[in-house]
Scaffold this motif. Structure first.
Motif, PDB file in Angstrom:
ATOM      1  N   ARG A  70      32.221   0.425 -19.474  1.00  0.00           N
ATOM      2  CA  ARG A  70      32.298   0.222 -18.031  1.00  0.00           C
ATOM      3  C   ARG A  70      33.472  -0.653 -17.621  1.00  0.00           C
ATOM      4  NH1 ARG A  70      27.584   0.732 -15.015  1.00  0.00           N
ATOM      5  NH2 ARG A  70      28.968   0.223 -13.278  1.00  0.00           N
ATOM      6  N   THR A 124      34.350  -2.758 -10.932  1.00  0.00           N
ATOM      7  CA  THR A 124      33.699  -3.929 -10.335  1.00  0.00           C
ATOM      8  C   THR A 124      32.219  -3.968 -10.713  1.00  0.00           C
ATOM      9  OG1 THR A 124      35.231  -3.857  -8.461  1.00  0.00           O
ATOM     10  CG2 THR A 124      33.199  -5.120  -8.176  1.00  0.00           C
ATOM     11  N   GLY A 125      31.559  -2.806 -10.636  1.00  0.00           N
ATOM     12  CA  GLY A 125      30.158  -2.745 -11.048  1.00  0.00           C
ATOM     13  C   GLY A 125      29.983  -3.101 -12.510  1.00  0.00           C
ATOM     14  N   LEU A 131      26.091  -5.901  -6.551  1.00  0.00           N
ATOM     15  CA  LEU A 131      26.009  -4.520  -7.036  1.00  0.00           C
ATOM     16  C   LEU A 131      25.486  -3.587  -5.950  1.00  0.00           C
ATOM     17  CD1 LEU A 131      24.606  -4.659 -10.700  1.00  0.00           C
ATOM     18  CD2 LEU A 131      26.723  -3.560  -9.945  1.00  0.00           C
ATOM     19  N   VAL A 181      29.809  -2.978  -4.297  1.00  0.00           N
ATOM     20  CA  VAL A 181      30.265  -1.763  -4.987  1.00  0.00           C
ATOM     21  C   VAL A 181      30.237  -0.537  -4.071  1.00  0.00           C
ATOM     22  CG1 VAL A 181      29.794  -0.193  -6.918  1.00  0.00           C
ATOM     23  CG2 VAL A 181      29.697  -2.670  -7.276  1.00  0.00           C
TER      24      VAL A 181
END
Length: 202
Positions: free
Chosen positions: A30, A96-97, A139, A143
């Motif tokens: 990720r 970013t997540g 989140l 996001v």
């Protein structure tokens, strides 16, 4: 050491191992790979799932040869030859997540290490849970907002701008988990206060 304490120690070790493994996998898939995908030379195409206004018509499909839509309702927006800026915009929400999930797992791993010593209700665990709740809230809000903003930037000035609808929905599950963690914070604060009062009586 009795069987119960051995079983507890094994559980603590398994929890730490699971969190460490999850942290490594999330960091790899990720965070690291998306970063390499932005700067790496092997990714010549990029795509993102977007919402499409069924009533909209593309003004001239030939004007969007480098940026196309496939499907209706929810469509796949494909960039056939994205530049560095486009790849960064595509990767930014997911990256970013991923960083937020890495932060959550890192904090939980530190908490798990305090469990091994039997120190559940300590002030630093309350602070760590606050960090987890904040990351979960981001989140659920930041996001999706980044996804909406970067999608708008990707289609701005193209024939697809009128067809793609901005998706302003928040992610419900992370926000719900943030509320649960908020409740756990209150429990940890009460436990920490009770432990401090008990130690003061001894």
């Amino acid at each position: 050491m009795n069987d119960t304490s051995r079983w507890t120690l094994v559980n603590d070790r398994v929890l730490e191992l699971a969190l460490g493994l999850a942290l490594m996998l999330v960091g790899l898939f990720r965070v690291l790979l998306p970063i390499l995908g932005v700067s790496g030379p092997w990714s010549s195409a990029g795509s993102r799932t977007v919402r499409v206004d069924d009533a909209a018509q593309l003004a001239d499909a030939t004007e969007s040869a480098a940026l196309t839509l496939r499907g209706t309702g929810h469509a796949e927006m494909v960039l056939t030859d994205p530049g560095l800026g486009d790849r960064l915009l595509l990767a930014l929400p997911g990256l970013t997540g991923g960083l937020l999930v890495v932060a959550i797992l890192a904090v939980l791993l530190r908490m798990a290490r305090t469990f091994r010593a039997g120190d559940f209700f300590v002030p630093r665990n309350t602070r760590r849970l606050t960090v987890v709740a904040a990351a979960l809230a981001l989140l659920g809000t930041l996001v999706p907002l980044l996804d909406m903003m970067t999608t708008n930037l990707l289609v701005r000035g193209t024939a697809l701008a009128q067809a793609v609808r901005p998706a302003g929905d928040f992610a419900v599950l992370p926000l719900f988990l943030a509320l649960l963690v908020g409740a756990a914070i209150q429990a940890f604060r009460s436990g920490t206060r009770l432990r401090s009062d008990t130690e003061g009586l001894v």
